[in-house]
Design an enzyme around this catalytic site. Sequence first.
Site, PDB file in Angstrom:
ATOM      1  N   LYS A 261      15.792  -6.013   2.828  1.00 44.53           N
ATOM      2  CA  LYS A 261      16.244  -4.929   3.710  1.00 44.53           C
ATOM      3  C   LYS A 261      17.743  -5.016   4.023  1.00 44.53           C
ATOM      4  O   LYS A 261      18.394  -3.992   4.245  1.00 44.53           O
ATOM      5  CB  LYS A 261      15.420  -4.906   4.999  1.00 44.53           C
ATOM      6  CG  LYS A 261      13.994  -4.425   4.731  1.00 44.53           C
ATOM      7  CD  LYS A 261      13.138  -4.306   5.965  1.00 44.53           C
ATOM      8  CE  LYS A 261      11.737  -3.878   5.562  1.00 44.53           C
ATOM      9  NZ  LYS A 261      10.802  -3.834   6.676  1.00 44.53           N
TER      10      LYS A 261
ATOM     11  N   THR B  49      13.846 -20.010  15.082  1.00 43.08           N
ATOM     12  CA  THR B  49      15.266 -20.378  14.953  1.00 43.08           C
ATOM     13  C   THR B  49      16.027 -19.567  16.008  1.00 43.08           C
ATOM     14  O   THR B  49      16.306 -18.381  15.828  1.00 43.08           O
ATOM     15  CB  THR B  49      15.786 -20.052  13.538  1.00 43.08           C
ATOM     16  OG1 THR B  49      14.870 -20.618  12.587  1.00 43.08           O
ATOM     17  CG2 THR B  49      17.171 -20.615  13.308  1.00 43.08           C
TER      18      THR B  49
ATOM     19  N   ASP C  53      11.224   1.892  10.180  1.00 41.37           N
ATOM     20  CA  ASP C  53      10.281   0.941  10.791  1.00 41.37           C
ATOM     21  C   ASP C  53      10.134   1.167  12.301  1.00 41.37           C
ATOM     22  O   ASP C  53       9.033   1.077  12.846  1.00 41.37           O
ATOM     23  CB  ASP C  53      10.749  -0.511  10.557  1.00 41.37           C
ATOM     24  CG  ASP C  53      10.402  -1.019   9.164  1.00 41.37           C
ATOM     25  OD1 ASP C  53       9.511  -0.440   8.513  1.00 41.37           O
ATOM     26  OD2 ASP C  53      11.037  -1.997   8.723  1.00 41.37           O
TER      27      ASP C  53
ATOM     28  N   ASN D 270      15.108   0.272   5.109  1.00 34.19           N
ATOM     29  CA  ASN D 270      13.819   0.240   4.382  1.00 34.19           C
ATOM     30  C   ASN D 270      13.597   1.503   3.557  1.00 34.19           C
ATOM     31  O   ASN D 270      12.577   1.614   2.881  1.00 34.19           O
ATOM     32  CB  ASN D 270      12.641   0.025   5.345  1.00 34.19           C
ATOM     33  CG  ASN D 270      12.255   1.300   6.080  1.00 34.19           C
ATOM     34  OD1 ASN D 270      13.064   2.213   6.240  1.00 34.19           O
ATOM     35  ND2 ASN D 270      11.028   1.363   6.543  1.00 34.19           N
TER      36      ASN D 270
ATOM     37  N   LYS E 204       0.820  -1.203   0.000  1.00 33.96           N
ATOM     38  CA  LYS E 204       0.000   0.000   0.000  1.00 33.96           C
ATOM     39  C   LYS E 204       0.863   1.266   0.000  1.00 33.96           C
ATOM     40  O   LYS E 204       0.340   2.383   0.038  1.00 33.96           O
ATOM     41  CB  LYS E 204      -0.913  -0.007   1.229  1.00 33.96           C
ATOM     42  CG  LYS E 204      -1.795  -1.232   1.264  1.00 33.96           C
ATOM     43  CD  LYS E 204      -2.983  -1.077   2.156  1.00 33.96           C
ATOM     44  CE  LYS E 204      -3.873  -2.310   2.123  1.00 33.96           C
ATOM     45  NZ  LYS E 204      -4.296  -2.697   0.787  1.00 33.96           N
ATOM     46  N   SER E 205       2.176   1.097  -0.063  1.00 31.44           N
ATOM     47  CA  SER E 205       3.056   2.277   0.001  1.00 31.44           C
ATOM     48  C   SER E 205       2.790   3.288  -1.114  1.00 31.44           C
ATOM     49  O   SER E 205       2.766   4.494  -0.843  1.00 31.44           O
ATOM     50  CB  SER E 205       4.525   1.838  -0.022  1.00 31.44           C
ATOM     51  OG  SER E 205       4.830   1.184   1.179  1.00 31.44           O
TER      52      SER E 205
ATOM     53  N   TYR F 183      -1.069  -6.884   8.649  1.00 25.81           N
ATOM     54  CA  TYR F 183      -2.390  -6.266   8.639  1.00 25.81           C
ATOM     55  C   TYR F 183      -3.216  -6.893   7.521  1.00 25.81           C
ATOM     56  O   TYR F 183      -2.673  -7.464   6.572  1.00 25.81           O
ATOM     57  CB  TYR F 183      -2.296  -4.744   8.437  1.00 25.81           C
ATOM     58  CG  TYR F 183      -1.453  -4.387   7.243  1.00 25.81           C
ATOM     59  CD1 TYR F 183      -0.100  -4.135   7.391  1.00 25.81           C
ATOM     60  CD2 TYR F 183      -1.998  -4.362   5.965  1.00 25.81           C
ATOM     61  CE1 TYR F 183       0.691  -3.862   6.288  1.00 25.81           C
ATOM     62  CE2 TYR F 183      -1.212  -4.086   4.869  1.00 25.81           C
ATOM     63  CZ  TYR F 183       0.130  -3.833   5.031  1.00 25.81           C
ATOM     64  OH  TYR F 183       0.917  -3.579   3.945  1.00 25.81           O
TER      65      TYR F 183
HETATM   66  P1  NDP Z   1      11.753 -11.876   7.557  1.00 24.90           P
HETATM   67  O1  NDP Z   1      11.474 -12.799   6.424  1.00 24.90           O
HETATM   68  O2  NDP Z   1      13.029 -11.132   7.579  1.00 24.90           O
HETATM   69  O3  NDP Z   1      11.655 -12.689   8.951  1.00 24.90           O
HETATM   70  C1  NDP Z   1      10.604 -13.577   9.187  1.00 24.90           C
HETATM   71  C2  NDP Z   1      10.567 -14.004  10.645  1.00 24.90           C
HETATM   72  O4  NDP Z   1       9.347 -14.735  10.860  1.00 24.90           O
HETATM   73  C3  NDP Z   1      11.701 -14.921  11.063  1.00 24.90           C
HETATM   74  O5  NDP Z   1      12.052 -14.624  12.382  1.00 24.90           O
HETATM   75  C4  NDP Z   1      11.061 -16.321  10.953  1.00 24.90           C
HETATM   76  O6  NDP Z   1      11.602 -17.277  11.834  1.00 24.90           O
HETATM   77  C5  NDP Z   1       9.663 -16.011  11.424  1.00 24.90           C
HETATM   78  N1  NDP Z   1       8.662 -16.983  10.961  1.00 24.90           N
HETATM   79  C6  NDP Z   1       8.265 -17.186   9.698  1.00 24.90           C
HETATM   80  N2  NDP Z   1       7.297 -18.133   9.649  1.00 24.90           N
HETATM   81  C7  NDP Z   1       7.066 -18.510  10.942  1.00 24.90           C
HETATM   82  C8  NDP Z   1       6.183 -19.436  11.555  1.00 24.90           C
HETATM   83  N3  NDP Z   1       5.318 -20.149  10.835  1.00 24.90           N
HETATM   84  N4  NDP Z   1       6.209 -19.548  12.903  1.00 24.90           N
HETATM   85  C9  NDP Z   1       7.072 -18.822  13.638  1.00 24.90           C
HETATM   86  N5  NDP Z   1       7.947 -17.933  13.110  1.00 24.90           N
HETATM   87  C10 NDP Z   1       7.947 -17.775  11.772  1.00 24.90           C
HETATM   88  O7  NDP Z   1      10.491 -10.881   7.577  1.00 24.90           O
HETATM   89  P2  NDP Z   1      10.437  -9.392   8.187  1.00 24.90           P
HETATM   90  O8  NDP Z   1      11.110  -9.397   9.505  1.00 24.90           O
HETATM   91  O9  NDP Z   1      10.880  -8.400   7.199  1.00 24.90           O
HETATM   92  O10 NDP Z   1       8.848  -9.190   8.354  1.00 24.90           O
HETATM   93  C11 NDP Z   1       8.129  -9.868   9.374  1.00 24.90           C
HETATM   94  C12 NDP Z   1       6.656  -9.463   9.313  1.00 24.90           C
HETATM   95  O11 NDP Z   1       6.491  -8.094   9.654  1.00 24.90           O
HETATM   96  C13 NDP Z   1       6.015  -9.637   7.943  1.00 24.90           C
HETATM   97  O12 NDP Z   1       4.706 -10.148   8.131  1.00 24.90           O
HETATM   98  C14 NDP Z   1       5.975  -8.242   7.382  1.00 24.90           C
HETATM   99  O13 NDP Z   1       4.916  -8.072   6.460  1.00 24.90           O
HETATM  100  C15 NDP Z   1       5.709  -7.443   8.667  1.00 24.90           C
HETATM  101  N6  NDP Z   1       6.142  -6.050   8.580  1.00 24.90           N
HETATM  102  C16 NDP Z   1       5.209  -5.071   8.726  1.00 24.90           C
HETATM  103  C17 NDP Z   1       5.576  -3.748   8.680  1.00 24.90           C
HETATM  104  C18 NDP Z   1       4.530  -2.704   8.865  1.00 24.90           C
HETATM  105  O14 NDP Z   1       4.808  -1.529   8.576  1.00 24.90           O
HETATM  106  N7  NDP Z   1       3.366  -3.044   9.352  1.00 24.90           N
HETATM  107  C19 NDP Z   1       6.963  -3.320   8.460  1.00 24.90           C
HETATM  108  C20 NDP Z   1       7.897  -4.438   8.348  1.00 24.90           C
HETATM  109  C21 NDP Z   1       7.475  -5.748   8.391  1.00 24.90           C
HETATM  110  P3  NDP Z   1      12.893 -18.150  11.437  1.00 24.90           P
HETATM  111  O15 NDP Z   1      14.074 -17.284  11.731  1.00 24.90           O
HETATM  112  O16 NDP Z   1      12.781 -19.331  12.292  1.00 24.90           O
HETATM  113  O17 NDP Z   1      12.760 -18.466   9.954  1.00 24.90           O
END
Ligand code: NDP
Length: 288
Positions: free
Chosen positions: A69, A156, A105, A90, A16-17, A231
Amino acid sequence: MPYRYAIIGNPVSHSKSPAIHREFAREMGLSISYEHLLSPLDGFNQTVAAFRSAGRLPAAGANVTVPFKINAFNYATELTARALRGGAVNTLKFDGANILGDNTDGVGLYADIERNLAFKIAGARVLVMGAGGAVRGVLGNLWDASPALLAITNRTFIKAEDIAKQFNDAKSSSAGAGDSKEKIRVMALKELPAQQFDLIINATSASLAESLPLVPVASFAPGALAYDMMYGKGQTPFLMLASSAGARTADGLGMLVEQAAESFYVWHGLRPSTMPVLAMLRAQLAKI
Ligand code: NDP
């Protein structure tokens, strides 16, 4: 002269940016172009370079989302302190050969929790779930807000340990003599039931797959706020669990708008109103 901007990610079409930045620009009387830009997973640098060199209008900046990122952090020629702290970017700002890398962020999350949701982080027990790019962007701002406890957990475990070590080491090297703040605590999933939290932030991407990160109901303190960075139209599985535990819930739409406003400020030096845009997006989501 109008400038060009883009949100770069993979996937990216859902973002939505562009709509948010066009609304901000309209309010401020600026003429900008802002597009979705899908990058191949192994082609981030080439995608940014092509964006910068193509087009009739000059490219002035880009937002960067999952999974680029850290690529953006490495691509920048200059980094702000808040980008350096977490090792993730970002927001890119192009100025001739200079590429500034920033991270908005953390400011976005803080503004949404403290201002929009009126939750005081100071003195609260806070749990952050996840250890990806989003966590790298927000941990410093949460820590600066002086929680009584700041804990991080992740599926992890070693990734949570790495991030906490990076922040704690930076804190130790910059701490003054009177700085007695506790370090960021890393908690294994099995330790969670023994600790209650006033604020639990789901910063995993589990909600994208409609799955639930492993958080025990016992971890929500009475009156806790559960915040999912994700969201959408309805509640995520995490927010449903939190509701069943009696917690107040919030999704990440406010964070999205607030981090965009901070990026807008980085690019244009102007602070747009966020509430009307948040209301517009909320109304659009309700219609889906
Ligand atoms: P990354 O891909 O960098 O990291 C994902 C993380 O989620 C890892 O820690 C991973 O764990 C964990 N994970 C994934 N699947 C599962 C699961 N089924 N159960 C438990 N843990 C899980 O993503 P980001 O950090 O960039 O983004 C994370 C979320 O935040 C996304 O949904 C993104 O859309 C949202 N976001 C929203 C923003 C906003 O403005 N509202 C801004 C930035 C992000 P592992 O290390 O074990 O793989």
